[in-house]
Design a protein around this motif. Structure first.
Motif, PDB file in Angstrom:
ATOM      1  N   SER A  95      -0.956   8.539   9.995  1.00 35.72           N
ATOM      2  CA  SER A  95      -0.806   9.187   8.516  1.00 35.72           C
ATOM      3  C   SER A  95       0.487   9.456   8.214  1.00 35.72           C
ATOM      4  O   SER A  95       0.903   9.606   6.866  1.00 35.72           O
TER       5      SER A  95
ATOM      6  N   ASN B 232      -7.179  10.819   9.336  1.00 32.99           N
ATOM      7  CA  ASN B 232      -6.042  10.216   8.399  1.00 32.99           C
ATOM      8  C   ASN B 232      -5.194   9.155   8.733  1.00 32.99           C
ATOM      9  O   ASN B 232      -4.293   8.887   8.170  1.00 32.99           O
TER      10      ASN B 232
ATOM     11  N   LYS C 259       1.558   5.808  -0.398  1.00 35.86           N
ATOM     12  CA  LYS C 259       0.878   6.943  -0.149  1.00 35.86           C
ATOM     13  C   LYS C 259       1.643   7.804  -0.896  1.00 35.86           C
ATOM     14  O   LYS C 259       2.691   7.998  -1.026  1.00 35.86           O
TER      15      LYS C 259
ATOM     16  N   THR D 144      -9.146   5.127   5.231  1.00 34.45           N
ATOM     17  CA  THR D 144      -8.832   6.104   6.353  1.00 34.45           C
ATOM     18  C   THR D 144      -9.745   6.747   7.126  1.00 34.45           C
ATOM     19  O   THR D 144     -11.013   6.625   6.835  1.00 34.45           O
TER      20      THR D 144
ATOM     21  N   LEU E 275      -4.521   5.411   8.894  1.00 33.56           N
ATOM     22  CA  LEU E 275      -4.717   4.299   7.497  1.00 33.56           C
ATOM     23  C   LEU E 275      -4.884   3.037   8.023  1.00 33.56           C
ATOM     24  O   LEU E 275      -4.193   2.550   8.933  1.00 33.56           O
TER      25      LEU E 275
ATOM     26  N   CYS F  26       0.982  -1.035  -0.088  1.00 32.03           N
ATOM     27  CA  CYS F  26       0.043  -0.231  -0.045  1.00 32.03           C
ATOM     28  C   CYS F  26       1.014   1.273   0.083  1.00 32.03           C
ATOM     29  O   CYS F  26       1.825   1.300   1.059  1.00 32.03           O
TER      30      CYS F  26
END
Length: 207
Positions: free
Chosen positions: A89, A44, A14, A40, A46, A12
């Motif tokens: 986050s 924020n 970002k 999220t 995850l 994953c």
């Protein structure tokens, strides 16, 4: 780069609003891992939801390609487990939630979701009883609940609060094979919707 695995690894990644790479979360082992859902909460944080092999490393790959292993989730050396992991986050690992069977029966995640309050819903399937466990960011495992064995195969949706405390489960038992919960969604009132597949003439959904 990701830590090496001998099969496919899950990831994953970002990116910021301008498309700049921030970090990646990688799960690796000697077998194959898959991420099925990412969500999220309002802060924020995850949540990465998927299927791992019973011994898997979770690692963060920074935007300078530095790889740091942050957790080792060990349950069983060969069976698959359903897992939801929470990160801040900025990519700091917080904890994981795992559904598994110690005797080697496979449990698969079909996905899941989180709501605006940070409650987490881990969906999946299995054909035996199961432990529901909390793994801290220091790799300490605590069994927090159990799931009953279905008639043949069953689906489940496990709920946890934002701290990872187990709240309960909804169980699908339709009597036949191929039953599973594959997806979930939350609305603005934090009502939860789950979907999947069921086989059999008698369907039982237990909250």
């Amino acid at each position: 780069p990701a830590p090496p695995g001998s099969a496919s690894d899950s990831f994953c990644s970002k990116f910021d609003s301008d498309g700049n790479y921030q970090f990646s979360i990688i799960a690796t082992s000697s077998a194959s891992e898959t991420d099925y859902s990412v969500c999220t909460d309002s802060n924020n944080n995850l949540y990465v939801i998927g299927t791992l092999v019973g011994t898997s490393n979770l690692a963060i790959v920074s935007n300078s390609n530095v790889t740091t292993v942050v957790s080792n989730i060990f349950v069983n050396s060969s069976s698959y487990v359903a897992c939801a992991s929470k990160f801040s986050s900025t990519g700091t690992y917080l904890y994981s939630l795992v559904v598994y069977n110690l005797s080697g029966t496979n449990f698969f995640s079909g996905g899941g979701t989180c709501d605006s309050s940070g409650n987490i819903y881990l969906c999946g399937s299995g054909n035996s009883s199961a432990n529901v466990a909390y793994f801290s960011n220091s790799n300490v495992q605590t069994v927090v609940g159990t799931l009953p064995a279905p008639t043949s195969s069953g689906g489940f949706s496990c709920e946890f609060n934002s701290s990872g405390a187990y709240q309960g489960s909804v169980i699908l038992d339709a009597g036949g094979s191929g039953n599973s919960m594959l997806c979930a969604a939350a609305d603005s009132d934090n009502n939860i919707y789950v979907g999947g597949q069921m086989a059999g003439t008698t369907t039982t959904i237990k909250g």
